[in-house]
Design a protein around this motif. Structure first.
Motif, short mmCIF file in Angstrom:
data_model
loop_
_atom_site.label_atom_id
_atom_site.label_comp_id
_atom_site.label_asym_id
_atom_site.label_seq_id
_atom_site.Cartn_x
_atom_site.Cartn_y
_atom_site.Cartn_z
N THR A 43 0.85 -1.31 0.08
CA THR A 43 0.09 -0.06 0.05
C THR A 43 0.75 1.29 0.10
OG1 THR A 43 -1.45 -1.47 1.43
CG2 THR A 43 -1.97 1.12 1.26
N PHE A 44 1.92 1.18 0.88
CA PHE A 44 2.92 2.45 1.18
C PHE A 44 3.37 2.60 -0.23
CE2 PHE A 44 6.88 4.25 2.88
CZ PHE A 44 6.21 5.29 3.53
N ALA A 46 2.80 1.90 -3.37
CA ALA A 46 2.04 2.38 -4.53
C ALA A 46 1.71 3.99 -4.32
CB ALA A 46 0.66 1.69 -4.51
N GLN A 47 1.95 4.51 -3.14
CA GLN A 47 1.83 6.02 -2.77
C GLN A 47 2.83 6.84 -3.70
OE1 GLN A 47 0.99 6.20 1.38
NE2 GLN A 47 -0.90 5.00 1.34
N PRO A 48 2.49 7.57 -4.20
CA PRO A 48 3.62 8.71 -5.19
C PRO A 48 4.40 9.39 -3.84
CG PRO A 48 1.15 9.14 -5.76
CD PRO A 48 1.07 8.26 -4.87
N ARG A 50 6.50 8.15 -1.85
CA ARG A 50 6.82 7.35 -0.67
C ARG A 50 8.27 6.67 -0.75
NH1 ARG A 50 4.18 8.82 3.88
NH2 ARG A 50 1.84 8.37 3.83
N THR A 56 8.80 -0.28 -6.17
CA THR A 56 7.89 -1.40 -5.18
C THR A 56 8.61 -2.76 -5.07
OG1 THR A 56 6.76 -2.62 -6.50
CG2 THR A 56 6.10 -0.37 -6.16
N GLN A 132 -2.45 -5.70 5.27
CA GLN A 132 -3.11 -4.59 5.11
C GLN A 132 -4.58 -4.34 6.01
OE1 GLN A 132 -2.22 -1.46 4.11
NE2 GLN A 132 -4.25 -0.69 4.84
N ALA A 187 6.25 2.31 6.12
CA ALA A 187 5.06 1.87 6.15
C ALA A 187 4.23 1.77 7.48
CB ALA A 187 4.62 0.67 5.23
#
Ligand code: GBH
Length: 464
Positions: A43-44, A46-48, A50, A56, A132, A187
């Motif tokens: 999840t983390f 995938a966040q721009p 980070r 990834t 998650q 994360a």
């Protein structure tokens, strides 16, 4: 104990574990196969913004597919131990309920492959990849996550408990709590010093419940936890600097060592953090769970910390350390690695001596130690990394010095077996003994890997 057989030759005790370490999310890839569900790192990442370059762990080294070849490389290096982590979301895909036998099967085959190669399996149950679904329910700020971890530990122990030589419940709970929930640099990217302290307690509780689960399953291996402990040094002997070092030592080292090894939180740290919490999240009986006996102390060491108190009144609002905004961190004079971390083996020696002095004569393992360098293959495809050889040699000499001084140091794991996904730095930092070409996934043993293989054959190194 260690013996100096010839001038300038440092010989290790017979039976010393020569290891290398990795972690699931950093090497496995195959994140959506065989029933694995997303972790907080999927999840983390995938966040721009980070992770450097938007990298990834979706593919990384492809170890999930190539584990047999990788165990073959371990055998070639002569490793006597390998430390890997188990991905919780492969085993309990929904975090709490339901066991995924297919996911367990991967680690079952890995462990058998290691044993067939003569390599001792060392398993970490949690190296930062929380399912998650559990984060959606509050993650490590929710006490229930610790209970779910106990269930997960019991599941793994039932399957692998007869073959793992050394267990780590958690890897570096400081990072999970202070970076994952404090600064947000890891994360799940949440922020707040109070969050970090609540998460710390729930991680400690998870460790204790994990130990209990492993014991009730009757595991045959030793049980411990890997802490990112370090030597914290004052910049000067001014009282304010000494107090800064005491405070950081409390929040880095003693906040974990003392609950686990003595069943109490350090009183000075409790007093330091009383500005922001009365610690009402600690319930009666928790510290008895946290402090059930472990068989060894495991430490991951990279560099010492050198700290002072700001004299100009400026505050570091980005610090991971609660109530330490006035503390400054200084580089140790001398060389640094590609991470910018100081190369100073005396910090490892001092840490090992301190553990024995303060917490008694216990078996100790160095479960991670290593360095990133900007490795580039030469025209013939070889990777020459003399700085990494110097780093490993210097730190193994520090380990030898501690053993000679009477520390019951049983083994040393280099970080890392392979170049891998270096968390917020993505693939921009290489820690491996083995180079990975991320286009072809081809592995090439670096000079440092060949150097370590020779040390293992000799059970000795030349003094630095
Ligand atoms: C280990 O963590 C990890 O276990 C491993 O997965 C990782 O790949 C390896 O080391 C190399 O990084 O105060 O915010 O500046 C590293 C331990 C402890 C190093 C905290 C950085 C300072 C963070 N880390 N430290 S901060």
């Amino acid at each position: 104990t260690a013996v100096q057989t010839a001038k300038g030759v440092l010989t290790f005790p017979s039976g010393f574990w020569w290891g290398a370490a990795t972690a699931a999310y950093q090497i496995e890839g195959s994140v959506d196969v065989d029933g694995r569900t997303p972790s907080i790192w999927d999840t983390f990442a995938a966040q721009p913004g980070r992770i450097d370059n938007g990298d990834t762990g979706a593919h990384t080294t492809g170890h999930y597919q190539r584990y047999r070849d990788d165990v073959g490389l371990m055998k070639d290096l002569g490793l006597s131990a390998y430390r890997f982590s188990i991905a919780w979301p492969r085993i309990r895909p929904a975090g709490g309920s339901g066991v995924n036998e297919t996911g367990l099967g991967f680690y079952d085959r890995l462990v058998d492959e290691l044993l067939a190669a003569g390599v001792r399996p060392t398993a970490t149950l949690y190296h930062w990849d929380l399912p998650q679904e559990l984060e959606d329910a509050g993650g490590w700020t929710n006490r229930d996550t610790a209970l779910r971890f106990g269930d997960y530990a019991a599941t793994v122990a039932a399957r692998l408990g007869d073959r793992v030589a050394l267990w780590n419940t958690l890897n570096e709970p400081w990072c999970s709590a202070f970076l994952g929930y404090g600064t947000g640099g890891h994360a799940p990217g949440r922020r707040g010093h109070l969050n970090a302290l609540v998460a710390t307690h729930h991680l400690l509780l998870a460790h204790g419940l994990g130990v209990a689960a492993l014991r009730s399953a009757g595991v045959t291996g030793q049980v411990s936890v890997a802490l990112n402990a370090g030597a914290v040094r004052p910049f000067t002997d001014a009282p304010a600097d000494l107090d800064a070092a005491r405070r950081i030592d409390g929040l880095l080292n003693r906040i974990f060592f003392e609950p686990i090894l003595r069943g109490t939180y350090p009183a000075d740290t409790v007093s330091d953090i009383s500005d922001i919490t009365d610690m009402s999240y600690v319930r009666a009986g928790d510290l008895e769970v946290v402090s059930q006996p472990v068989d060894a102390v495991c430490v991951n060491y990279y560099q010492p910390d050198l700290v002072s108190a700001a004299t100009d009144g400026t505050l570091d609002e980005g610090t991971p350390y609660p109530t330490a905004q006035h503390v400054r961190f200084h580089p140790t004079p001398g060389p640094v690695t590609h991470m910018g971390w100081s190369v100073d083996p005396t910090g490892l020696r001092d840490l090992l001596l301190r553990i024995r002095a303060d917490y008694g004569d216990r078996p100790i393992y160095v479960t991670e130690n290593g360095a990133a360098y900007d490795d580039r293959p030469t025209a013939d495809g070889a990777i020459h990394d003399p700085e990494r050889i110097a780093y490993l040699r210097g730190h193994l000499a520090a380990v030898h010095e501690a053993i000679t001084a009477g520390v019951d140091l049983r083994g040393y794991f280099a970080w890392s077996l392979l170049d891998n996904f270096e968390w917020a730095f993505g693939f921009s930092r290489r820690f491996g003994l083995i180079h990975v070409d991320y286009d072809t996934l081809r592995r090439t043993v670096k000079s440092s890997g060949h150097w370590l293989a020779e040390a293992i054959i000799r059970n000795a190194i030349d003094a630095p």
